[in-house]
Enzyme design. Structure first.
Site, PDB file in Angstrom:
ATOM      1  N   HIS B 263       0.923  -1.170  -0.008  1.00 46.92           N
ATOM      2  CA  HIS B 263       0.006   0.077   0.046  1.00 46.92           C
ATOM      3  C   HIS B 263       0.690   1.283  -0.169  1.00 46.92           C
ATOM      4  CE1 HIS B 263      -3.567   2.307   1.157  1.00 46.92           C
ATOM      5  NE2 HIS B 263      -2.940   3.253   1.854  1.00 46.92           N
ATOM      6  N   GLU B 264       1.665   1.368   0.907  1.00 48.62           N
ATOM      7  CA  GLU B 264       2.592   2.525   0.984  1.00 48.62           C
ATOM      8  C   GLU B 264       3.451   2.562  -0.266  1.00 48.62           C
ATOM      9  OE1 GLU B 264       1.711   4.482   3.109  1.00 48.62           O
ATOM     10  OE2 GLU B 264       0.577   3.222   4.601  1.00 48.62           O
ATOM     11  N   HIS B 267       1.700   4.649  -2.687  1.00 47.45           N
ATOM     12  CA  HIS B 267       1.943   6.170  -2.382  1.00 47.45           C
ATOM     13  C   HIS B 267       3.311   6.566  -2.948  1.00 47.45           C
ATOM     14  CE1 HIS B 267      -1.786   6.860  -0.054  1.00 47.45           C
ATOM     15  NE2 HIS B 267      -1.424   6.131   0.684  1.00 47.45           N
ATOM     16  N   GLU B 293      -4.449   8.158  -2.501  1.00 49.24           N
ATOM     17  CA  GLU B 293      -5.150   6.808  -2.034  1.00 49.24           C
ATOM     18  C   GLU B 293      -5.340   5.990  -3.213  1.00 49.24           C
ATOM     19  OE1 GLU B 293      -5.007   5.677   0.894  1.00 49.24           O
ATOM     20  OE2 GLU B 293      -4.389   7.631   1.939  1.00 49.24           O
TER      21      GLU B 293
END
Lengths: 494, 494
Positions: B263-264, B267, B293
């Protein structure tokens, strides 16, 4: 309002201290955490903040408040704080903003490139950057020297050591030169008859780290207000509320990282125990770099390598690395007190260490005063290493004149602090011993509190309240001199 | 000089970006490195810098330059940059400096105390601090709402999502509410017939970290410009040249940290691939929190939990933790696609995730608009969790309304970004698939470059050049809608 000008100054310095906080943390990060690609942007960000701090500190309102505050009704501490504020203002006001920014950027660039140039032994590449740093440092020295009516090198020395001049250093170092080479030769000769067992590695990094943390606890480091990390060049950074010390690990070598941690813990305890009653004020800062080094060398050399302490360090070592013949107390003590001239300053024993410092002092002073150029450094280095320690660094820049970080960002005038610190440390330990009759027994029992209490009482709690000269006179009853350093070396090594 | 006013603005924003750099690194440090005792000083330092940034951004010269630059001869990119500069200035100029500082300090305090209050389930202590944060956020919302003629909540929403209003959110969320509960129930029911083998721990932290680093490499994270660390609440911070992502490890649980890293990394790749041709300019920043997001959920959900990707993740897992029955591909895929309503938002599957978001949106909107008070939150939370997911959080603040960091520092208006991001991600993946006919095959082969190339082309390289609406229209040919999110969930879970 009462003492209105003084109050304006304290607000301004509190604000400045908050920006210094960010600069200290971003600086720590740069050495301990930052990936290489972050360097350019970080250098620019820190230079921008440096310019801002310079603007705030040199604002003409600050000059007016400083003048007006002289007439206000201030107590002794406030007067001491005002003295330190004025010193900071005047030091900064001499330099044009463009020079501050150029120095910061050239320093970041040179330091960053040095990280790869040093392992690559790339003197050509390094000297190109260093010339720019030297050019800007000379410009700074010229401006400061003219304003103060002192020599250029003395003008830089004054930044780190307010009470120190090269005339005084020459006397102190001439004294060292008169007896140290002989003492060094005798110590080497004496130790050549010893048969020592070397610790056998490997020493896993994680275990080294755990040992380091354990010894920090034993030495009273407050982990609620600090951390231990890794960097290429160990240092103590951060802020008093959040002290960041670093070390570096070599799996083949146990004691370098461990004694590095003990050294930085000395710095850290000074920072963590600075006075808290004047938040953000210059009076609450550490006195000088030499006093700072006196604390780290007090921990590393005076205390750390004494047999009384080593017998308490040994169980930590054995707990982490198991038992081996080298870890018998007498052998371990002798191993930690070996005198072995080598290339690297930070790995030097305390007997040969002053040679490294005096060599750098001679070179940086000539460099700043314009008597030599950057291109002359390697030959001079080699000549002086031959003369002092009988070692050649010809073509070996990595282990010679490129080994230290200090010059990369223009820190000329810092090196003498190490040997001043060693002398202060010996003088302080002697004074503590006189003041506390049971000191050696308490250390032997593993109780370090009397010793730390004495440092707290005599050094740490004072911050910059007293001048260096006052501080050392009050703590030891006399001015700085090399007598106790010589006594200490004689007692330990001859 | 040509475009003199615009040039003045670019210099000012470059300077601001350097201060933001320091704030970002000190902020990262606060969550990932700082010892607890450093908190008060750090909060003050960051607040001081925040005040400075606010002063620079709202200086009346900036207002004058903005007006004058409208008349200058600017190209499209410069006009877009000017639009973003004006937005930043006007957003900031509405708030008095005292409120900026008070919010920063109250936020630091509340966040710091929350770190221990949450594990202690201490709602009483937490709500005291939160009330002050809410009071200041309402004050901010009131000022912004009056200036813009919108509702108070919409005024905060606009900070994170420029094109978004609660009216539009209500439509989007009403649509979700019309089909999602049913889809959720069906998915749970369908999965209740599966028999899955759970991965067996323990999973040593160091191995989890190595797996995370390996998957980051597979996903194209540039380690020359970023790092992976640990924090209590995972996030992506730092600056585009030096992106800092964090995760947290639980030795009994493998996939939470690993998918957190994925997930990160979404980003991070957005940040690392933002345009570089406008250093320090607002046009070069990420478009919005929902677009941010969308990238993380694109990586975590659209790509990360697809079977095509999981078959390439599995060898990394097996390499680090050995073979076990749970690591058979079909079981591993089904395990990673489990739908299991639970208390914790960040651990939620993508089907129940919108429930967590809509619940928070309803509560924070009512809170900011003044329809409820802080004391009402726990009961409302419990009621909505019961209604959406059939779970009671009565008395369990830790896993209820105290689980998130966002409200602690006044980040009201952020939560909707997560579900907007999920919808954007599905819409973008659908568009990528249409644009790249061999996309699924290339992912199955382990070649992620076509997919990343498409994101680079359609999202990353644009920074804030386009509005969110333009960006998504250009990338997908239509406005944001929930059709592709529904299609995706239906295809994967029913």
């Amino acid at each position: 309002m009462e003492n209105e000008n003084y109050q304006q100054l304290t607000r301004t310095f509190l604000r400045l201290s908050r920006f210094s906080h960010l600069s200290a943390i971003a600086g720590w990060d740069m050495f301990a955490m930052m990936p290489p690609g972050g360097s350019a942007a970080r250098g620019e960000a820190l230079a921008e903040l440096g310019v801002l701090q310079h603007q705030i500190l040199t604002d003409k309102k600050v000059a007016q408040w400083l003048t007006a505050a002289q007439q206000e009704d201030l107590n002794d501490d406030e007067q001491a704080n005002l003295r330190e504020m004025a010193r900071a203002h005047h030091q900064a006001a001499l330099l044009p903003e463009s020079l501050v920014e150029a120095k910061s950027l050239a320093g970041s660039r040179c330091e960053h490139a040095w990280r790869t140039q040093r392992p690559g032994n790339d003197w050509q590449g390094f000297s190109t950057n260093l010339k720019e740093v030297v050019r800007l440092s000379r410009e700074e020295a010229r401006i400061r020297a003219e304003a103060k009516g002192v020599s250029r090198y003395d003008a830089l020395l004054d930044i780190f050591e307010p009470d120190m001049t090269s005339a005084r250093l020459d006397v102190l170092f001439a004294d060292l030169k008169s007896w140290l080479p002989d003492l060094l030769a005798q110590a080497v000769e004496k130790q050549s008859r010893q048969t020592l067992i070397a610790p056998q590695g490997p020493f896993p990094t994680e275990k080294q780290r755990e040992s380091g943390l354990e010894v920090m606890r034993m030495l009273g480091f407050n982990f609620d207000h600090g951390r231990l990390d890794v960097s290429a060049h160990p240092f103590c950074g951060g802020v008093p509320d959040d002290v960041r010390i670093t070390t570096r690990y070599n799996e083949n070598e146990l004691l370098s990282a461990l004694f590095g941690v003990i050294h930085e813990t000395g710095h850290a305890r000074y920072e963590q125990n600075l006075p808290r009653q004047w938040p953000g004020q210059p009076i609450a800062l550490a006195r000088s770099t030499a006093i700072h080094e006196s604390q780290s060398l007090f921990f590393e050399m005076q205390l750390g390598r004494s047999k009384a302490f080593l017998q308490h360090l040994l169980p930590i070592v054995i707990e982490n690395f198991g038992i081996q013949p080298a870890f018998e107390l007498d052998n371990f003590t002798a191993w930690n007190q070996r005198v072995k001239p080598g290339f690297i300053r930070v790995d030097a024993d305390e007997v040969s260490y002053p040679a490294h410092v005096i060599l750098r002092y001679d070179i940086e002073r000539a460099l700043i005063d314009g008597d030599i150029e950057v291109d002359d450094i390697p030959a001079l280095w080699d000549e002086k290493m031959q003369a002092w320690l009988g070692l050649s660094t010809k073509g070996n820049y990595r282990d010679g004149c490129m080994q230290d970080i200090h010059w990369t960002d223009g820190g000329f005038g810092y090196f003498p602090s190490y040997t001043l610190g060693a002398m202060y440390a010996a003088q302080l330990f002697n004074a503590a011993r006189s003041a506390l009759p049971g000191l050696d027994e308490s250390i032997t029992r593993g109780d370090l509190n009397p010793l730390f209490g004495w440092l707290q009482q005599n050094i740490w709690q004072h911050g910059s309240r007293l001048s260096t000269t006052q501080l050392i006179q009050q703590a030891t009853g006399e001015d700085l001199n090399s007598r106790y350093f010589r006594q200490h070396l004689t007692a330990r090594y001859l």
